[in-house]
Design an enzyme around this catalytic site. Structure first.
Site, PDB file in Angstrom:
ATOM      1  N   TYR A  53      -7.011   8.554  -4.960  1.00 35.50           N
ATOM      2  CA  TYR A  53      -5.825   7.761  -4.612  1.00 35.50           C
ATOM      3  C   TYR A  53      -5.095   7.350  -5.891  1.00 35.50           C
ATOM      4  CZ  TYR A  53      -7.704   7.298   0.169  1.00 35.50           C
ATOM      5  OH  TYR A  53      -8.197   7.545   1.433  1.00 35.50           O
TER       6      TYR A  53
HETATM    7  N1  LIG Z   1     -10.502   9.832   4.676  1.00 34.32           N
HETATM    8  C1  LIG Z   1      -9.283  10.274   4.594  1.00 34.32           C
HETATM    9  O1  LIG Z   1      -9.023  11.485   4.421  1.00 34.32           O
HETATM   10  C2  LIG Z   1      -8.156   9.289   4.728  1.00 34.32           C
HETATM   11  C3  LIG Z   1      -6.843   9.729   4.964  1.00 34.32           C
HETATM   12  C4  LIG Z   1      -5.846   8.759   5.101  1.00 34.32           C
HETATM   13  C5  LIG Z   1      -6.169   7.408   5.009  1.00 34.32           C
HETATM   14  N2  LIG Z   1      -7.454   7.005   4.752  1.00 34.32           N
HETATM   15  C6  LIG Z   1      -7.814   5.580   4.592  1.00 34.32           C
HETATM   16  O2  LIG Z   1      -7.280   4.835   5.661  1.00 34.32           O
HETATM   17  C7  LIG Z   1      -6.371   3.859   5.169  1.00 34.32           C
HETATM   18  C8  LIG Z   1      -5.248   3.684   6.130  1.00 34.32           C
HETATM   19  O3  LIG Z   1      -4.547   4.917   6.305  1.00 34.32           O
HETATM   20  P1  LIG Z   1      -3.001   4.905   6.595  1.00 34.32           P
HETATM   21  O4  LIG Z   1      -2.329   4.225   5.473  1.00 34.32           O
HETATM   22  O5  LIG Z   1      -2.605   6.272   6.985  1.00 34.32           O
HETATM   23  O6  LIG Z   1      -3.012   3.980   7.896  1.00 34.32           O
HETATM   24  P2  LIG Z   1      -2.018   3.186   8.789  1.00 34.32           P
HETATM   25  O7  LIG Z   1      -2.486   1.787   8.726  1.00 34.32           O
HETATM   26  O8  LIG Z   1      -1.947   3.913  10.091  1.00 34.32           O
HETATM   27  O9  LIG Z   1      -0.549   3.308   8.128  1.00 34.32           O
HETATM   28  C9  LIG Z   1      -0.177   2.433   7.118  1.00 34.32           C
HETATM   29  C10 LIG Z   1       1.322   2.515   6.918  1.00 34.32           C
HETATM   30  O10 LIG Z   1       1.998   2.043   8.070  1.00 34.32           O
HETATM   31  C11 LIG Z   1       3.146   1.296   7.674  1.00 34.32           C
HETATM   32  N3  LIG Z   1       2.925  -0.094   8.133  1.00 34.32           N
HETATM   33  C12 LIG Z   1       1.794  -0.829   8.034  1.00 34.32           C
HETATM   34  N4  LIG Z   1       1.954  -2.043   8.594  1.00 34.32           N
HETATM   35  C13 LIG Z   1       3.224  -2.075   9.059  1.00 34.32           C
HETATM   36  C14 LIG Z   1       3.972  -3.062   9.731  1.00 34.32           C
HETATM   37  N5  LIG Z   1       3.452  -4.248  10.038  1.00 34.32           N
HETATM   38  N6  LIG Z   1       5.252  -2.781  10.082  1.00 34.32           N
HETATM   39  C15 LIG Z   1       5.789  -1.570   9.786  1.00 34.32           C
HETATM   40  N7  LIG Z   1       5.123  -0.592   9.130  1.00 34.32           N
HETATM   41  C16 LIG Z   1       3.832  -0.834   8.771  1.00 34.32           C
HETATM   42  C17 LIG Z   1       3.219   1.373   6.159  1.00 34.32           C
HETATM   43  O11 LIG Z   1       3.991   2.525   5.804  1.00 34.32           O
HETATM   44  P3  LIG Z   1       5.486   2.446   5.199  1.00 34.32           P
HETATM   45  O12 LIG Z   1       5.365   2.824   3.782  1.00 34.32           O
HETATM   46  O13 LIG Z   1       6.247   3.430   6.016  1.00 34.32           O
HETATM   47  O14 LIG Z   1       5.998   1.051   5.383  1.00 34.32           O
HETATM   48  C18 LIG Z   1       1.776   1.590   5.790  1.00 34.32           C
HETATM   49  O15 LIG Z   1       1.557   2.152   4.548  1.00 34.32           O
HETATM   50  C19 LIG Z   1      -5.963   4.369   3.777  1.00 34.32           C
HETATM   51  O16 LIG Z   1      -5.512   3.332   2.936  1.00 34.32           O
HETATM   52  C20 LIG Z   1      -7.258   4.967   3.317  1.00 34.32           C
HETATM   53  O17 LIG Z   1      -8.128   3.948   2.858  1.00 34.32           O
HETATM   54  C21 LIG Z   1      -8.437   7.934   4.624  1.00 34.32           C
END
Ligand SMILES: NC(=O)c1ccc[n+]([C@@H]2O[C@H](COP(=O)([O-])OP(=O)(O)OC[C@H]3O[C@@H](n4cnc5c(N)ncnc54)[C@H](OP(=O)(O)O)[C@@H]3O)[C@@H](O)[C@H]2O)c1
Length: 304
Positions: A53
């Site tokens: 990351y």
């Molecule tokens: N193992 C793997 O391969 C893998 C892959 C992906 C993620 N992960 C892990 O899972 C975690 C979460 O993944 P993710 O970031 O894809 O999950 P998510 O929680 O589904 O999406 C987060 C994104 O949603 C938007 N958001 C969040 N809260 C919001 C709100 N209240 N209102 C409006 N938009 C909101 C933001 O994007 P905007 O920038 O558009 O505002 C934020 O970055 C990562 O940080 C990582 O630790 C693991």
């Protein structure tokens, strides 16, 4: 905050986990550190990061934020994806990757070390034997895998069993209202074998907050990113976002909280990993803690 056992282990993880994928990338170091502090203050103990990351910057930031508070965290990181140091799940790379993560995280142990994805070029015996040795050395405490299919996890559990190696106690799949594949094979396996599930992308990258229903907000993941739009702003995703928004109106809660609670309603899930970009988003996610989505609402939202 409420806590759940990680699979069959004695380790308790907060039902909301902090994903740090944006830290050092779209989120400044200062704001990222404030988010981590707010997480710990709210009782969130699970912090998920990965060596790749922000090219290692996320681990640096997490390490800085945990200074003096290390014992409050269940620190979960990942390795094995391509990095400048190498790639894959070979013994050689895993040993190097763990050392590098420990340094960036400024700690002498990692609570949960997860292999980031399946490596078709390394025998699983080699990876599990190396992880077993790293546990014996005290560098990592539990091991998990990420993005594994059910058959891959099953094979890994079998190898650990017959060779008496430490086994994967967690699996980290993408899981949300739009992407439900893990329900078919991975979740039944996890429940049967006592493997914890850390569900990532519970908001489908923000889609389930409903923010894309009217227009594409400036600065969001979908902003000026046609590839992301094509993959994520599908008719199925839109329909799920509409169902979540309707439930949010009925329950008088923000839509994102409903989407997080829907993931947590699945008994296989140990924790939902939310990935905030801003403090405001994180404050919103924390509001999903410690309440339950009524079963009829969960069923209505889940109707495809
Ligand atoms: N193992 C793997 O391969 C893998 C892959 C992906 C993620 N992960 C892990 O899972 C975690 C979460 O993944 P993710 O970031 O894809 O999950 P998510 O929680 O589904 O999406 C987060 C994104 O949603 C938007 N958001 C969040 N809260 C919001 C709100 N209240 N209102 C409006 N938009 C909101 C933001 O994007 P905007 O920038 O558009 O505002 C934020 O970055 C990562 O940080 C990582 O630790 C693991």
């Amino acid at each position: 905050m409420q806590y759940r056992r990680l699979g069959r282990t004695g380790l308790k993880v907060s039902e909301i986990g902090l994903g740090t994928m944006m830290f050092g990338e779209k989120t400044s170091e200062a704001e990222s550190i404030r988010i981590i502090q707010q997480a710990l203050d709210a009782g969130v103990n699970l912090i998920d990061v990965a060596d790749v990351y922000a090219g290692g910057a996320s681990e640096h930031i997490v390490g800085a934020a945990l200074a003096g508070r290390r014992s409050q965290a269940v620190l979960a990181t990942k390795g094995g994806r391509p990095t400048p140091l190498g790639q894959g799940l070979s013994r050689s790379h895993l040993f190097k990757a763990v050392e590098a993560s420990l340094q960036r995280l400024r700690t002498d142990y990692i609570d949960l070390y997860q292999v980031h994805r399946w490596d078709p070029e390394t025998p699983l015996e080699e990876s599990l034997s190396a992880l077993n040795d790293l546990i014996r050395q005290g560098k990592i405490r539990y091991i998990g895998c990420s993005n594994f299919a059910a058959w891959q996890l099953c094979k890994a559990l079998w190898i650990s069993d017959v060779r008496n190696y430490a086994r994967f106690d967690s699996v980290q799949p993408r899981y949300n209202l739009v992407y439900r594949d893990p329900e078919a094979e991975l979740f039944p396996l996890s429940r049967s074998e006592g493997v914890g599930v850390l569900a990532y992308s519970p908001l489908a990258g923000g889609v389930l907050t409903g923010k894309y229903l009217d227009a594409i907000p400036e600065g969001s993941r979908g902003w000026q990113n046609p590839q992301w739009q094509e993959g994520r702003l599908t008719p199925e995703a839109e329909s799920a976002a509409v169902r979540v928004r309707a439930a949010a109106q009925r329950l008088n809660r923000p839509a994102g909280q409903i989407a997080i609670r829907w993931c947590l309603a699945n008994p296989a899930v140990s924790s939902a990993l939310v990935g905030p970009r801003t403090e405001a988003q994180w404050a919103d996610a924390l509001g999903a803690a410690a309440w339950t989505l009524p079963a009829d609402e969960a069923a209505a939202i889940g109707q495809q």
